[in-house]
Design a protein around this motif. Structure first.
Motif, PDB file in Angstrom:
ATOM      1  N   MET A 206      21.525  28.138  30.525  1.00 52.65           N
ATOM      2  CA  MET A 206      21.581  29.539  30.935  1.00 52.65           C
ATOM      3  C   MET A 206      21.774  29.660  32.447  1.00 52.65           C
ATOM      4  N   GLY A 207      21.099  28.791  33.200  1.00 51.59           N
ATOM      5  CA  GLY A 207      21.243  28.831  34.647  1.00 51.59           C
ATOM      6  C   GLY A 207      22.674  28.603  35.089  1.00 51.59           C
ATOM      7  N   SER A 208      23.398  27.706  34.384  1.00 52.95           N
ATOM      8  CA  SER A 208      24.794  27.438  34.732  1.00 52.95           C
ATOM      9  C   SER A 208      25.651  28.676  34.530  1.00 52.95           C
ATOM     10  N   LEU A 209      25.433  29.379  33.421  1.00 58.42           N
ATOM     11  CA  LEU A 209      26.223  30.582  33.139  1.00 58.42           C
ATOM     12  C   LEU A 209      25.953  31.664  34.185  1.00 58.42           C
ATOM     13  N   ILE A 210      24.696  31.785  34.593  1.00 59.35           N
ATOM     14  CA  ILE A 210      24.360  32.764  35.628  1.00 59.35           C
ATOM     15  C   ILE A 210      25.054  32.406  36.950  1.00 59.35           C
ATOM     16  N   GLY A 211      25.059  31.105  37.274  1.00 65.19           N
ATOM     17  CA  GLY A 211      25.720  30.665  38.496  1.00 65.19           C
ATOM     18  C   GLY A 211      27.209  30.948  38.481  1.00 65.19           C
ATOM     19  N   VAL A 212      27.861  30.702  37.343  1.00 70.43           N
ATOM     20  CA  VAL A 212      29.299  30.981  37.216  1.00 70.43           C
ATOM     21  C   VAL A 212      29.560  32.471  37.390  1.00 70.43           C
ATOM     22  N   ALA A 213      28.720  33.289  36.760  1.00 68.58           N
ATOM     23  CA  ALA A 213      28.894  34.741  36.866  1.00 68.58           C
ATOM     24  C   ALA A 213      28.758  35.207  38.308  1.00 68.58           C
ATOM     25  N   ILE A 214      27.760  34.684  39.017  1.00 70.62           N
ATOM     26  CA  ILE A 214      27.556  35.070  40.414  1.00 70.62           C
ATOM     27  C   ILE A 214      28.763  34.665  41.267  1.00 70.62           C
ATOM     28  N   THR A 215      29.283  33.466  41.024  1.00 68.75           N
ATOM     29  CA  THR A 215      30.433  32.988  41.798  1.00 68.75           C
ATOM     30  C   THR A 215      31.644  33.899  41.614  1.00 68.75           C
ATOM     31  N   PHE A 216      31.958  34.222  40.365  1.00 70.90           N
ATOM     32  CA  PHE A 216      33.121  35.066  40.097  1.00 70.90           C
ATOM     33  C   PHE A 216      32.927  36.470  40.673  1.00 70.90           C
ATOM     34  N   VAL A 217      31.751  37.038  40.481  1.00 75.68           N
ATOM     35  CA  VAL A 217      31.509  38.401  40.957  1.00 75.68           C
ATOM     36  C   VAL A 217      31.582  38.464  42.476  1.00 75.68           C
ATOM     37  N   MET A 218      30.975  37.496  43.158  1.00 76.67           N
ATOM     38  CA  MET A 218      30.953  37.521  44.613  1.00 76.67           C
ATOM     39  C   MET A 218      32.344  37.302  45.214  1.00 76.67           C
ATOM     40  N   VAL A 219      33.108  36.366  44.642  1.00 72.58           N
ATOM     41  CA  VAL A 219      34.433  36.072  45.196  1.00 72.58           C
ATOM     42  C   VAL A 219      35.384  37.239  44.974  1.00 72.58           C
ATOM     43  N   PHE A 220      35.540  37.651  43.733  1.00 73.11           N
ATOM     44  CA  PHE A 220      36.503  38.713  43.442  1.00 73.11           C
ATOM     45  C   PHE A 220      35.975  40.079  43.875  1.00 73.11           C
ATOM     46  N   GLY A 221      34.651  40.269  43.788  1.00 71.84           N
ATOM     47  CA  GLY A 221      34.088  41.518  44.269  1.00 71.84           C
ATOM     48  C   GLY A 221      34.272  41.685  45.763  1.00 71.84           C
ATOM     49  N   GLY A 222      34.054  40.588  46.512  1.00 74.02           N
ATOM     50  CA  GLY A 222      34.269  40.651  47.955  1.00 74.02           C
ATOM     51  C   GLY A 222      35.723  40.904  48.307  1.00 74.02           C
ATOM     52  N   TYR A 223      36.629  40.328  47.528  1.00 72.79           N
ATOM     53  CA  TYR A 223      38.067  40.543  47.770  1.00 72.79           C
ATOM     54  C   TYR A 223      38.438  42.007  47.576  1.00 72.79           C
ATOM     55  N   VAL A 224      37.962  42.584  46.477  1.00 74.25           N
ATOM     56  CA  VAL A 224      38.270  43.985  46.198  1.00 74.25           C
ATOM     57  C   VAL A 224      37.599  44.896  47.225  1.00 74.25           C
ATOM     58  N   ALA A 225      36.347  44.578  47.572  1.00 79.18           N
ATOM     59  CA  ALA A 225      35.626  45.403  48.533  1.00 79.18           C
ATOM     60  C   ALA A 225      36.298  45.395  49.907  1.00 79.18           C
ATOM     61  N   ALA A 226      36.990  44.299  50.241  1.00 80.19           N
ATOM     62  CA  ALA A 226      37.684  44.198  51.518  1.00 80.19           C
ATOM     63  C   ALA A 226      39.037  44.892  51.499  1.00 80.19           C
ATOM     64  N   GLY A 227      39.402  45.478  50.356  1.00 81.28           N
ATOM     65  CA  GLY A 227      40.665  46.202  50.266  1.00 81.28           C
ATOM     66  C   GLY A 227      41.776  45.421  49.597  1.00 81.28           C
ATOM     67  N   GLY A 228      41.464  44.251  49.041  1.00 81.25           N
ATOM     68  CA  GLY A 228      42.478  43.468  48.353  1.00 81.25           C
ATOM     69  C   GLY A 228      42.905  44.112  47.047  1.00 81.25           C
ATOM     70  N   LYS A 229      44.149  43.873  46.681  1.00 81.63           N
ATOM     71  CA  LYS A 229      44.695  44.433  45.444  1.00 81.63           C
ATOM     72  C   LYS A 229      44.580  43.401  44.327  1.00 81.63           C
ATOM     73  N   ILE A 230      43.672  43.660  43.389  1.00 81.34           N
ATOM     74  CA  ILE A 230      43.419  42.717  42.305  1.00 81.34           C
ATOM     75  C   ILE A 230      44.603  42.603  41.362  1.00 81.34           C
ATOM     76  N   ALA A 231      45.487  43.616  41.351  1.00 71.28           N
ATOM     77  CA  ALA A 231      46.624  43.615  40.424  1.00 71.28           C
ATOM     78  C   ALA A 231      47.555  42.437  40.697  1.00 71.28           C
ATOM     79  N   ILE A 232      47.716  42.069  41.974  1.00 72.98           N
ATOM     80  CA  ILE A 232      48.595  40.939  42.313  1.00 72.98           C
ATOM     81  C   ILE A 232      48.050  39.650  41.716  1.00 72.98           C
ATOM     82  N   ILE A 233      46.724  39.468  41.816  1.00 73.29           N
ATOM     83  CA  ILE A 233      46.103  38.257  41.266  1.00 73.29           C
ATOM     84  C   ILE A 233      46.204  38.250  39.751  1.00 73.29           C
ATOM     85  N   LEU A 234      45.906  39.379  39.133  1.00 69.27           N
ATOM     86  CA  LEU A 234      45.941  39.443  37.671  1.00 69.27           C
ATOM     87  C   LEU A 234      47.345  39.213  37.132  1.00 69.27           C
ATOM     88  N   GLN A 235      48.353  39.674  37.851  1.00 71.24           N
ATOM     89  CA  GLN A 235      49.725  39.493  37.389  1.00 71.24           C
ATOM     90  C   GLN A 235      50.152  38.030  37.442  1.00 71.24           C
TER      91      GLN A 235
END
Length: 288
Positions: free
Chosen positions: A1-30
């Motif tokens: 369970m700890g591993s899954l929580i760590g993975v979730a935190i990593t993804f949220v912090m990286v992509f959340g920080g990118y979006v919060a800084a004004g990055g366009k997530i659509a380019i990455i998703l495409q």
């Protein structure tokens, strides 16, 4: 369970920080499906090329270990100490009696009292073989310790193959990300006559490859390999406890001293206190 929580935190912090800084997530998703196909496919293909079927199956099993954590808990180490204590006491008193237990562990009431240990064939084989060697007058504790050390080192080396394979994959992912990025640049250069806004999106999509290779390596695969290694080494303490107890038995220490030597060598989080172990030993089937 700890591993899954760590993975979730990593993804949220990286992509959340990118979006919060004004990055366009659509380019990455495409670009993500195509970049992931190239980088992930090449990484998996390299893993298959570098390892045989046995290692690949072991690596797949190790992924489950990363989620579940170590197999052996503190209570299991207490059970093992009680089992070894009982076998030593019986063996000192009556060699024929202990032989009935080690020749048919599944039918032994002593082994049946510890079902989790009984369900581990390698542990049962190590215990039975070591007790049997003592019955055959193989009574040199130094030779026995050297033999068990080699056996356990080989076992640990084999169980670490999956972790090593994943670490090699992690080391190669950044380079594979560069490969994917270069292919994206080649695609962009073939469309150099397009307007700047289109070229900008294409270059951004190409750079997703570099990002993805580095992110998967250091944010996911390398930590996963390290966690698996830690779990394998933690579970290996179970077999080292068997070695320590049996070597102490060969030195003809009392049964209490044999299990106490092994108890002292356990890590703090897995070590029973002296009083806890003493209470457990008094409740063993053989002692009763």
């Amino acid at each position: 369970m700890g591993s899954l929580i760590g993975v979730a935190i990593t993804f949220v912090m990286v992509f959340g920080g990118y979006v919060a800084a004004g990055g366009k997530i659509a380019i990455i998703l495409q670009a993500l499906p195509f970049e992931l196909m190239m980088i992930g496919g090449a990484a998996i293909g390299s893993l298959i090329v570098a390892n045989d079927a046995h290692v690949l199956k072991g690596t797949a099993r190790d992924l489950g270990k990363a989620v579940k954590g170590p197999r052996w808990q503190k209570a299991d180490y207490g059970d093992l100490l009680c089992l070894l204590y009982a076998l030593i006491r019986i063996g000192r008193r009556d060699a024929v009696a202990v032989e009935t237990h080690i020749e048919d562990p599944a039918g032994s009431p002593l082994f049946q009292a510890y079902p989790r240990i009984l369900a581990e064939p390698e542990a049962i084989a190590l215990i039975s073989d070591t007790v049997r060697m003592g019955m055959m007058n193989y009574d040199d504790p130094h030779q026995l310790e050297a033999m068990l050390d080699r056996q356990l080192e080989g076992k640990l080396r084999q169980e670490l193959h999956g972790s090593h394979a994943l670490q090699v994959m992690a080391d190669g992912l950044p380079a594979l990300g560069i490969v994917a990025a270069v292919l994206g640049v080649i695609k962009t250069m073939a469309s150099i006559d397009q307007p700047p806004e289109i070229l900008g999106k294409m270059i951004g999509g190409a750079l997703v490859g570099t990002f993805l290779g580095v992110f998967l390596s250091y944010g996911f695969v390398a930590p996963l390999a390290n966690r698996i290694r830690g779990i394998v080494e933690a579970d290996h303490k179970f077999y080292e406890l068997i070695r320590d107890t049996m070597v102490a038995n060969m030195h003809r220490h009392s049964p209490q001293i044999c299990v106490e030597v092994a108890r002292q060598n356990l890590p703090g989080g897995l070590r029973l206190s002296f009083d806890e172990l003493d209470t457990r030993l008094r409740e063993t089937p053989e002692a009763a």
